[in-house]
Design a protein around this motif. Sequence first.
Motif, PDB file in Angstrom:
ATOM      1  N   GLY A 238       3.580   3.968 -12.571  1.00 60.31           N
ATOM      2  CA  GLY A 238       2.697   4.923 -13.233  1.00 60.31           C
ATOM      3  C   GLY A 238       1.239   4.584 -13.008  1.00 60.31           C
ATOM      4  N   VAL A 239       0.884   3.302 -13.166  1.00 58.34           N
ATOM      5  CA  VAL A 239      -0.498   2.877 -12.931  1.00 58.34           C
ATOM      6  C   VAL A 239      -0.923   3.225 -11.511  1.00 58.34           C
ATOM      7  N   GLN A 240      -0.054   2.963 -10.544  1.00 62.79           N
ATOM      8  CA  GLN A 240      -0.413   3.228  -9.148  1.00 62.79           C
ATOM      9  C   GLN A 240      -0.640   4.710  -8.884  1.00 62.79           C
ATOM     10  N   ALA A 262      -1.920  -6.489 -15.021  1.00 62.63           N
ATOM     11  CA  ALA A 262      -2.286  -5.079 -15.140  1.00 62.63           C
ATOM     12  C   ALA A 262      -3.660  -4.810 -14.537  1.00 62.63           C
ATOM     13  N   ARG A 263      -4.583  -5.731 -14.719  1.00 64.15           N
ATOM     14  CA  ARG A 263      -5.921  -5.567 -14.127  1.00 64.15           C
ATOM     15  C   ARG A 263      -5.845  -5.620 -12.603  1.00 64.15           C
ATOM     16  N   LYS A 264      -5.066  -6.569 -12.074  1.00 62.87           N
ATOM     17  CA  LYS A 264      -4.916  -6.662 -10.621  1.00 62.87           C
ATOM     18  C   LYS A 264      -4.240  -5.418 -10.058  1.00 62.87           C
ATOM     19  N   ASP A 268      -7.926   0.339 -15.481  1.00 65.07           N
ATOM     20  CA  ASP A 268      -9.342   0.328 -15.843  1.00 65.07           C
ATOM     21  C   ASP A 268      -9.548  -0.327 -17.201  1.00 65.07           C
ATOM     22  N   VAL A 269      -8.583  -0.161 -18.077  1.00 63.23           N
ATOM     23  CA  VAL A 269      -8.620  -0.748 -19.412  1.00 63.23           C
ATOM     24  C   VAL A 269      -7.250  -1.373 -19.674  1.00 63.23           C
ATOM     25  N   LEU A 439       2.063  -8.702  -4.942  1.00 65.02           N
ATOM     26  CA  LEU A 439       1.288  -8.882  -6.168  1.00 65.02           C
ATOM     27  C   LEU A 439       2.163  -9.354  -7.324  1.00 65.02           C
ATOM     28  N   PHE A 440       3.311  -8.731  -7.505  1.00 68.48           N
ATOM     29  CA  PHE A 440       4.176  -9.083  -8.641  1.00 68.48           C
ATOM     30  C   PHE A 440       4.901 -10.401  -8.390  1.00 68.48           C
TER      31      PHE A 440
END
Length: 444
Positions: A238-240, A262-264, A268-269, A439-440
Amino acid sequence: MDALGQAVVDGATPEQLERLDVPSEYYAAHLHRDDVDMFRGVADKDVRKSLRLGRVPMPELAPDEVLVAVMASAVNFNTVWSAIFEPLPTFQFLKSMGRRGKWEARHDQPYQVVGSDAAGVVVAMGDGVRGGWRIGDHVVVSPGYVDDQDPEAQNDSIKSGTLAWGFETNFGAFAHYCVVRASMLMRKPAHLSWEEAACNPLCAGTAYRMLVSEHSARMKQGDVVLIWGATGGLGAYGVQFVKNGGGIAVGVVSSAAKEELARKLGCDVVINREELGMAGYNGDDPARTVEIGRRLGKMIRTQVGEDPDIVYDYVGQKTFAISVFVAKTAGTVVTCGSSTGYQHQFDNRYLWMRVKRIVGSHGANMKEQLDCNRLINRGQILPTLSTVYPLDEVPEAVRLVQTNGHAGKVGVLCLSPEEGLGITDPALRARIGEDRINLFRHAA
């Protein structure tokens, strides 16, 4: 391992694979109908007690089906539901399916091979398979099992009652082989390993429909999107999609380590659930809902300047009332599941008087899956694989997801003897970058 499986592992040519017989049985992680009552009155429904490992009979292929040698799979929460036999035993799905006709009757067995994500090699095909598929093709499997004779399926197969393969059907992915319809096949992303490719279809496709598709939230550039569980399997995709589509991603996570991830990933928040005072909250206290919702809304407005246009909620009972409260006037809450419980209570005044929408979303149709797979093939959407287990340890892998001890997706090596195999486009992989793809893994 049988001869056909060994040939796949050894890299046999399509011609060599065609000359080998399909085995009469195969190794699989499965559930048994005799166990459906084992958790009655039990507080901790430990999936390690219900998931079995052993050999099961090989089903005959229908004319429109293919047999895939499964190199790798991945865990989804639907296997947790299957393994605790809730909200109802999935053997009821198999029994219902068995009443449809000859080929569907094969699914009604006293065992169910579970798992809804797979990457592997086509090793056998029914005589009615079209679409350019060949023995030896490297594929990933879309988990939507569609009745193509239902007229509504020609519009949007999800609305025609698409079944979740390996959850509402048999012969799923946690095995050396799986049986799927040819219409469920997609080309494997060549720059990804077997386990990286396997982790994507169900969660990525579901997230695509929830946010991007015309059938759900219809996210547009600049939308503020609140994502519960932003580093979970569904949340991370979802973030992506939010970032890919020019949106502003607000992620809620459950630990300091997940905040950093989550930041990486691109949020944004990032908000830690502990800051919201949600300990002991089950979604059924109206006063606490308003209290938490106001706190969350203030945090978002302070950092973004406005309330969420879209709230992306797959968590369910513990978050849904807050989602309805915190969405902006005329905003949308899109939901696809309920990992913390199905009974959602919310104050309808915040929905009707502020003209908000609740949109139910379930899986993805094949066009959405193919559009999503195209983005994965281009490296615009990345795998969220965090850890990998061998097939013999599927019960432990599913337990990790059951207890929310993971981030992203948990992979399973089936026939693949080790991680990192199956990459056929190393140049594209190098352009995308190992750090981005992994990343994960690094976070884990």
